[in-house]
Design a protein around this motif. Structure first.
Motif, PDB file in Angstrom:
ATOM      1  N   GLY A  53       0.692  -1.233   0.114  1.00 50.47           N
ATOM      2  CA  GLY A  53      -0.047   0.159   0.073  1.00 50.47           C
ATOM      3  C   GLY A  53       0.905   1.187   0.046  1.00 50.47           C
ATOM      4  O   GLY A  53       0.570   2.306  -0.892  1.00 50.47           O
ATOM      5  N   ALA A  54       1.960   1.261   0.876  1.00 55.83           N
ATOM      6  CA  ALA A  54       2.853   2.303   0.860  1.00 55.83           C
ATOM      7  C   ALA A  54       3.456   2.421  -0.306  1.00 55.83           C
ATOM      8  O   ALA A  54       3.834   3.560  -1.027  1.00 55.83           O
ATOM      9  CB  ALA A  54       3.989   2.171   1.990  1.00 55.83           C
ATOM     10  N   LEU A  55       3.935   1.413  -1.042  1.00 54.54           N
ATOM     11  CA  LEU A  55       4.616   1.495  -2.366  1.00 54.54           C
ATOM     12  C   LEU A  55       3.640   1.978  -3.517  1.00 54.54           C
ATOM     13  O   LEU A  55       4.172   2.591  -4.525  1.00 54.54           O
ATOM     14  CB  LEU A  55       5.164  -0.118  -2.681  1.00 54.54           C
ATOM     15  N   GLY A  56       2.523   1.678  -3.255  1.00 53.78           N
ATOM     16  CA  GLY A  56       1.523   2.259  -4.310  1.00 53.78           C
ATOM     17  C   GLY A  56       1.377   3.875  -4.427  1.00 53.78           C
ATOM     18  O   GLY A  56       1.621   4.452  -5.369  1.00 53.78           O
ATOM     19  N   PHE A  57       1.441   4.327  -3.115  1.00 52.11           N
ATOM     20  CA  PHE A  57       1.498   5.872  -2.849  1.00 52.11           C
ATOM     21  C   PHE A  57       2.735   6.420  -3.626  1.00 52.11           C
ATOM     22  O   PHE A  57       2.965   7.449  -4.151  1.00 52.11           O
ATOM     23  CB  PHE A  57       1.309   6.406  -1.572  1.00 52.11           C
ATOM     24  N   VAL A  58       3.983   5.728  -3.255  1.00 57.01           N
ATOM     25  CA  VAL A  58       5.397   6.215  -3.686  1.00 57.01           C
ATOM     26  C   VAL A  58       5.294   6.073  -5.126  1.00 57.01           C
ATOM     27  O   VAL A  58       5.712   6.937  -6.210  1.00 57.01           O
ATOM     28  CB  VAL A  58       6.296   5.252  -3.274  1.00 57.01           C
ATOM     29  N   ALA A  59       4.785   4.977  -6.149  1.00 60.24           N
ATOM     30  CA  ALA A  59       4.420   4.701  -7.302  1.00 60.24           C
ATOM     31  C   ALA A  59       3.648   5.979  -7.732  1.00 60.24           C
ATOM     32  O   ALA A  59       3.975   6.537  -9.009  1.00 60.24           O
ATOM     33  CB  ALA A  59       4.114   3.512  -7.721  1.00 60.24           C
ATOM     34  N   LYS A  60       2.835   6.204  -7.048  1.00 62.19           N
ATOM     35  CA  LYS A  60       1.761   7.083  -7.769  1.00 62.19           C
ATOM     36  C   LYS A  60       2.543   8.629  -7.765  1.00 62.19           C
ATOM     37  O   LYS A  60       2.396   9.543  -8.726  1.00 62.19           O
ATOM     38  CB  LYS A  60       0.426   7.410  -6.808  1.00 62.19           C
ATOM     39  N   GLY A  61       3.148   8.963  -6.735  1.00 65.33           N
ATOM     40  CA  GLY A  61       4.109   9.940  -6.814  1.00 65.33           C
ATOM     41  C   GLY A  61       5.091  10.286  -7.886  1.00 65.33           C
ATOM     42  O   GLY A  61       5.211  11.181  -8.571  1.00 65.33           O
ATOM     43  N   ILE A  62       5.789   9.095  -8.117  1.00 65.93           N
ATOM     44  CA  ILE A  62       6.569   9.078  -9.103  1.00 65.93           C
ATOM     45  C   ILE A  62       6.059   9.210 -10.323  1.00 65.93           C
ATOM     46  O   ILE A  62       6.566  10.042 -11.431  1.00 65.93           O
ATOM     47  CB  ILE A  62       7.405   7.739  -9.107  1.00 65.93           C
ATOM     48  N   ILE A  63       4.959   8.819 -10.788  1.00 72.03           N
ATOM     49  CA  ILE A  63       3.968   8.796 -12.057  1.00 72.03           C
ATOM     50  C   ILE A  63       3.619  10.282 -12.297  1.00 72.03           C
ATOM     51  O   ILE A  63       3.776  10.728 -13.327  1.00 72.03           O
ATOM     52  CB  ILE A  63       2.883   7.960 -12.006  1.00 72.03           C
ATOM     53  N   GLU A  64       3.216  10.950 -11.099  1.00 73.41           N
ATOM     54  CA  GLU A  64       2.748  12.199 -11.128  1.00 73.41           C
ATOM     55  C   GLU A  64       3.991  13.204 -11.568  1.00 73.41           C
ATOM     56  O   GLU A  64       3.791  13.962 -12.476  1.00 73.41           O
ATOM     57  CB  GLU A  64       2.047  12.929  -9.671  1.00 73.41           C
ATOM     58  N   LEU A  65       5.087  12.879 -10.817  1.00 69.74           N
ATOM     59  CA  LEU A  65       6.311  13.741 -11.135  1.00 69.74           C
ATOM     60  C   LEU A  65       6.730  13.699 -12.607  1.00 69.74           C
ATOM     61  O   LEU A  65       6.920  14.146 -13.367  1.00 69.74           O
ATOM     62  CB  LEU A  65       7.600  13.399 -10.383  1.00 69.74           C
ATOM     63  N   PHE A  66       6.492  12.217 -13.331  1.00 66.44           N
ATOM     64  CA  PHE A  66       6.678  12.233 -14.767  1.00 66.44           C
ATOM     65  C   PHE A  66       5.959  12.802 -15.619  1.00 66.44           C
ATOM     66  O   PHE A  66       6.221  13.554 -16.476  1.00 66.44           O
ATOM     67  CB  PHE A  66       6.827  10.524 -14.710  1.00 66.44           C
ATOM     68  N   PHE A  67       4.681  13.013 -15.202  1.00 70.87           N
ATOM     69  CA  PHE A  67       3.689  13.303 -16.204  1.00 70.87           C
ATOM     70  C   PHE A  67       3.718  14.871 -15.969  1.00 70.87           C
ATOM     71  O   PHE A  67       3.615  15.689 -17.270  1.00 70.87           O
ATOM     72  CB  PHE A  67       2.147  12.923 -15.585  1.00 70.87           C
ATOM     73  N   LEU A  68       4.010  15.493 -14.740  1.00 70.00           N
ATOM     74  CA  LEU A  68       4.148  16.764 -14.626  1.00 70.00           C
ATOM     75  C   LEU A  68       5.202  17.387 -15.527  1.00 70.00           C
ATOM     76  O   LEU A  68       5.432  18.459 -16.169  1.00 70.00           O
ATOM     77  CB  LEU A  68       4.041  17.358 -13.250  1.00 70.00           C
ATOM     78  N   SER A  69       6.420  16.621 -15.362  1.00 70.85           N
ATOM     79  CA  SER A  69       7.563  17.111 -16.065  1.00 70.85           C
ATOM     80  C   SER A  69       7.568  16.976 -17.691  1.00 70.85           C
ATOM     81  O   SER A  69       8.158  17.685 -18.179  1.00 70.85           O
ATOM     82  CB  SER A  69       8.585  16.277 -15.555  1.00 70.85           C
ATOM     83  N   THR A  70       6.576  16.074 -18.106  1.00 76.78           N
ATOM     84  CA  THR A  70       6.559  15.972 -19.611  1.00 76.78           C
ATOM     85  C   THR A  70       5.197  16.977 -20.126  1.00 76.78           C
ATOM     86  O   THR A  70       5.450  16.951 -21.425  1.00 76.78           O
ATOM     87  CB  THR A  70       6.428  14.526 -19.878  1.00 76.78           C
ATOM     88  N   GLY A  71       4.703  17.542 -19.335  1.00 77.72           N
ATOM     89  CA  GLY A  71       3.604  18.338 -19.713  1.00 77.72           C
ATOM     90  C   GLY A  71       2.357  17.866 -20.097  1.00 77.72           C
ATOM     91  O   GLY A  71       1.534  18.509 -20.841  1.00 77.72           O
ATOM     92  N   VAL A  72       2.129  16.619 -19.558  1.00 81.84           N
ATOM     93  CA  VAL A  72       0.855  16.027 -19.628  1.00 81.84           C
ATOM     94  C   VAL A  72      -0.182  16.413 -18.946  1.00 81.84           C
ATOM     95  O   VAL A  72      -0.025  16.598 -17.891  1.00 81.84           O
ATOM     96  CB  VAL A  72       0.977  14.558 -19.826  1.00 81.84           C
TER      97      VAL A  72
END
Length: 72
Positions: A53-72
């Motif tokens: 469950g904690a790993l899911g929140f970490v993955a969500k944060g990494i995915i958000e950072l990736f999408f925000l950095s690419t401008g999606v």
């Protein structure tokens, strides 16, 4: 203060709040498992589910950072 400062503080406090909640959940699970003499496999499963469950929140944060950095 500027609106971007509020967003930064909000983001940091949200992350710290989630970390605190997971630590408290881990302590509660540890206390229940310890007081009820749960076998090792049960402890592994319980901590594994909490960890995933904690790993899911970490993955969500990494995915958000990736999408925000690419401008999606």
């Amino acid at each position: 203060m500027l609106a971007e400062n509020y967003e930064t503080i909000e983001s940091i406090m949200f992350t710290l709040g989630l970390i605190g909640l997971f630590l408290l959940m881990g302590y509660a699970v540890h206390d229940v498992l310890k007081s009820n003499d749960v076998p090792l496999i049960g402890r592994v499963v319980a901590y594994g589910v909490l960890g995933l469950g904690a790993l899911g929140f970490v993955a969500k944060g990494i995915i958000e950072l990736f999408f925000l950095s690419t401008g999606v």
